[in-house]
Design an enzyme around this catalytic site. Structure first.
Site, PDB file in Angstrom:
ATOM      1  N   SER A 176      37.585  48.589  42.779  1.00  0.00           N
ATOM      2  CA  SER A 176      38.330  47.514  42.055  1.00  0.00           C
ATOM      3  C   SER A 176      39.407  47.496  43.533  1.00  0.00           C
ATOM      4  O   SER A 176      39.933  46.963  43.287  1.00  0.00           O
ATOM      5  CB  SER A 176      39.114  48.182  40.975  1.00  0.00           C
ATOM      6  N   LYS A 234      49.971  46.537  40.720  1.00  0.00           N
ATOM      7  CA  LYS A 234      49.113  46.709  39.688  1.00  0.00           C
ATOM      8  C   LYS A 234      49.527  47.093  38.716  1.00  0.00           C
ATOM      9  O   LYS A 234      49.583  47.733  38.272  1.00  0.00           O
ATOM     10  CB  LYS A 234      47.455  47.246  39.873  1.00  0.00           C
ATOM     11  N   SER A 243      38.770  44.439  40.301  1.00  0.00           N
ATOM     12  CA  SER A 243      39.791  44.681  38.753  1.00  0.00           C
ATOM     13  C   SER A 243      41.502  44.174  39.501  1.00  0.00           C
ATOM     14  O   SER A 243      42.357  43.095  39.484  1.00  0.00           O
ATOM     15  CB  SER A 243      39.671  45.175  38.015  1.00  0.00           C
TER      16      SER A 243
HETATM   17  N1  GLN Z   1      34.033  46.749  38.652  1.00  0.00           N
HETATM   18  C1  GLN Z   1      33.904  47.720  38.147  1.00  0.00           C
HETATM   19  C2  GLN Z   1      34.238  47.609  36.762  1.00  0.00           C
HETATM   20  O1  GLN Z   1      33.839  46.840  36.262  1.00  0.00           O
HETATM   21  C3  GLN Z   1      34.996  48.424  38.658  1.00  0.00           C
HETATM   22  C4  GLN Z   1      36.249  48.647  38.655  1.00  0.00           C
HETATM   23  C5  GLN Z   1      37.023  48.713  38.709  1.00  0.00           C
HETATM   24  O2  GLN Z   1      36.950  49.943  39.677  1.00  0.00           O
HETATM   25  N2  GLN Z   1      38.762  49.357  37.769  1.00  0.00           N
HETATM   26  O3  GLN Z   1      34.101  48.909  36.002  1.00  0.00           O
END
Ligand code: GLN
Length: 509
Positions: free
Chosen positions: A179, A80, A155
Site C-alpha cells: 500500500s 494517511k 491503499s
Molecule cells: N492490496 C493489499 C490488500 O488489499 C495490500 C493493502 C495494504 O498494503 N494495506 O490487502
C-alpha cells in the site's frame, strides 16, 4: 501561486526558502490550504483543519526565527487516515469510524510533529487499508492527478496523490501488502516501506499486525531518507518495534542519522560499482504489461551504466504469495476488527432489540463490502477444522517465501529489482468489479511483507493508460533486512542521472 511546491526539487531547497525568509511557514500553509480546496476534485483529503495546521506553522516559524529548527521544520505533509491524530478526525476511510477523533497521536504522527513538520490534514485511503486502488473508501475514491479517470493505487492513494499533485512535500502511508509502493508507482512519486519493526505501529489502526508497517512518500529519495529518519526508532509501546538509527556526527558536528549518512557517503564516480542487482524471472511473467516491462528494463540498463551488475535470479514462490497473503491478512483482520463492537466507539445502528442485534447491525452498516468480505474469509480460515488446511498452510508458505529471499540475498545479489505493479493505473471501477484482478495485481509486492523486508518504489518512466498516452511506472527496489540506507542511496544515485522523479502531474519538470 498555483502549484507552489512544484518549484522545489527537494525538502532541503524548500527549507532554504524558509531559512532565507523568502516565505514563512504560515504563508506556505495558507497557500496550500487554498490549493487543497482548489483541487478538491481529487478527493485526496478526508479532513482539513486550518487552525491546527496554522498553529503548527506558527511553531515552525518561531523555531526558524530562533535559528533552532530541525531539518523538517515547516515542511508541509499529511497523514494517511489510519494514523490516529489528536484534533483531526481518524476514520480509516470507514463509516464505522466516521467522526471519530482520537485523544492521542500515533507515534509516527508525533515524531513528525516533534520534528517541526506542518500537517495539512488526513488523507483518503481504502477502508482499513484493504485494497489496491483506493476505491473501497467510504467517501469515494481518490483520483489520480495524472488522469482523473484512473485510480491512484491503494491503499494509501490519498498520500500518493497529494504528493503527486504538489499539495504536500511528503506524506505518511502504511504498507501491509504493497500500500505504499503501489500508489507511489501509479502516481509517479517515491515511497518506502522499511523493514518490519523499524517504524512504530502504535496508533496505526491495525489491519494485519504481523504485516502492517508505516512508510513515507516524497518526490525523491533524499527526502524519503529525511522522513524515514524521523519516523524510525524504537517505541516501547509497540512490542515488535526495533532500534535501528545510530546518529553519527559529521565534520561540522551535526548529527547525521543513518539514512542521511548513507546518501552522503555514496562515491560520485560509478557509485554503484560492484552492486549485484537480482532480477527475479517470476517478476516478468504473464500478466506484466510489455510497456511496463520496457520501462523497467530501461531502468535496469541505467543501473548497469552506473556500475551495477545484473544477476538473473528465481523466486519460485512468487505466485504463492497471493494465496498465502489473502489467508493470513484476512485472518488477522478478522481478529483486529472484532474490536468494533459499537459499544466503546464506532458506528452504532439506530435500530436494534438486543445486544447481539446491535453488534450485528452496527457492523453490517459500518463496514463496507470489501472489509466485510475479508472478515468473513478470515473467520472461515481460522475456524475449527479449516485452520490447519488454510491458516497453518499459509504460514508455511510464508516461511518458504522468506527463506527464498534470504537465499537470494545471502548468495546471489545485494538488492532485488523489478516492477511494482503489472500495469499502469487501471480505470476507476475496475477494482470494485473484478476482485480477482485487484488481488492478482499485488503479485510483486506481497512477498516483501510476508518476509518483513524493506522495499521502495521509484518512478522510472511512463507507459500508455486506457485513455492517456503516459501514466507513471514504478521500479521496485527490495533490500535485505535493515538495508534501507543502501536502498535509498541506490535510488538517489539513479535520480542524479535521470529525470523521471522530476516529472509532475499536469506537465512540467
Ligand atoms: N492490496 C493489499 C490488500 O488489499 C495490500 C493493502 C495494504 O498494503 N494495506 O490487502
Amino acid at each position: 501561486m498555483s502549484h507552489f511546491l512544484n518549484q522545489f526539487a527537494t525538502i532541503e531547497s524548500f527549507r532554504q526558502g524558509l531559512d532565507q525568509g523568502q516565505f514563512t511557514s504560515r504563508e506556505v500553509t495558507e497557500t496550500l490550504l487554498k490549493e487543497i480546496e482548489a483541487q478538491s476534485v481529487l478527493n485526496a483529503f478526508i479532513d482539513v483543519q486550518a487552525e491546527l495546521s496554522l498553529a503548527q506553522a506558527a511553531l515552525a516559524d518561531e523555531q526558524i526565527g530562533r535559528g533552532q529548527a530541525g531539518l523538517l521544520a515547516g515542511v508541509p505533509l499529511a497523514h494517511k487516515d489510519v494514523f490516529v491524530t489528536e484534533g483531526w478526525k481518524t476514520t480509516a476511510a470507514s463509516k464505522m469510524l466516521a467522526n471519530y477523533v482520537s485523544p492521542f497521536d500515533a507515534t509516527v504522527v508525533r515524531a513528525l510533529a516533534d520534528a517541526g513538520t506542518v500537517s495539512l490534514g488526513k488523507l483518503n485511503c481504502d477502508e482499513f487499508a484493504m485494497g489496491s486502488g483506493n476505491e473501497h473508501a467510504a467517501a469515494g475514491p481518490t483520483l489520480n492527478p495524472w488522469d482523473h479517470s484512473v485510480v491512484p493505487g491503494g491503499s494509501s492513494g490519498g498520500s500518493a496523490a497529494a504528493v503527486a499533485a504538489g499539495l504536500v512535500l511528503g506524506a505518511t502511508g502504511t504498507d501491509t501488502g504493497g500500500s505504499v509502493r503501489q500508489p507511489a508507482a501509479l502516481c509517479g512519486v517515491c515511497g518506502i516501506k522499511p523493514t518490519y519493526g523499524v517504524a512504530s505501529r502504535f496508533g496505526m489502526i491495525a489491519y494485519a499486525s504481523s504485516l502492517d508497517q508505516a512508510g513515507v512518500f516524497a518526490t525523491n529519495a533524499q527526502d524519503l531518507a529525511l522522513l524515514l529518519d524521523a519516523i524510525s526508532g524504537f517505541d516501547p509501546r509497540d512490542a515488535t518495534s526495533v532500534q535501528t538509527c545510530h546518529g553519527v556526527a559529521n565534520a561540522a558536528g551535526r548529527i547525521l542519522s543513518e539514512y542521511e549518512r548513507a546518501l552522503k557517503q555514496m562515491p560520485q564516480q560509478k557509485p554503484l560499482a560492484g552492486l549485484r542487482i537480482g532480477v527475479p524471472k517470476e517478476y516478468f511473467g504473464a500478466g506484466l504489461d510489455p510497456k511496463v516491462a520496457q520501462a523497467i528494463e530501461a531502468a535496469l540498463a541505467q543501473f548497469e551504466a552506473l556500475g551495477a551488475k545484473r544477476v538473473d535470479i528465481s523466486l519460485r514462490n512468487t505466485d504463492s504469495a497471493i494465496a498465502a497473503y489473502y489467508v493470513i491478512a484476512p485472518a488477522e483482520a478478522s481478529s483486529n476488527l472484532a474490536r468494533y463492537d459499537a459499544v466503546r466507539y464506532g458506528h452504532r445502528s439506530e435500530q436494534y432489540n438486543d445486544l447481539e442485534q446491535m453488534t450485528a447491525r452496527s457492523r453490517a452498516e459500518g463496514f463496507g463490502a470489501e472489509v466485510r468480505k475479508r472478515i468473513m474469509i478470515g473467520t472461515y480460515v481460522l475456524s475449527h477444522g479449516y485452520y490447519d488446511a488454510y491458516y497453518l498452510q499459509a504460514q508455511r508458505v510464508r516461511r518458504l517465501i522468506a527463506q527464498e529471499f534470504q537465499q537470494a540475498f545471502s548468495s546471489e545479489c545485494d538488492v532485488i529489482m523489478g516492477p511494482v505493479n503489472p500495469t499502469v493505473a487501471p480505470p476507476l471501477g475496475v477494482s470494485t468489479k473484478d476482485a480477482t484482478a485487484e488481488w492478482l495485481g499485488d503479485i510483486y509486492t506481497l512477498g516483501v511483507n510476508l518476509a518483513g523486508l524493506p522495499a521502495m518504489s521509484v518512478p522510472c518512466g511512463f507507459a500508455p493508460g486506457h485513455q492517456s498516452e503516459a501514466l507513471p511506472v514504478g521500479l521496485q527496489i527490495i533490500g535485505n533486512y535493515f538495508d534501507e540506507g543502501r536502498m535509498l542511496a541506490i535510488a538517489s544515485s539513479y535520480q542524479q542521472v535521470t529525470n523521471w522523479h522530476r516529472c509532475r502531474a499536469g506537465g512540467g519538470a
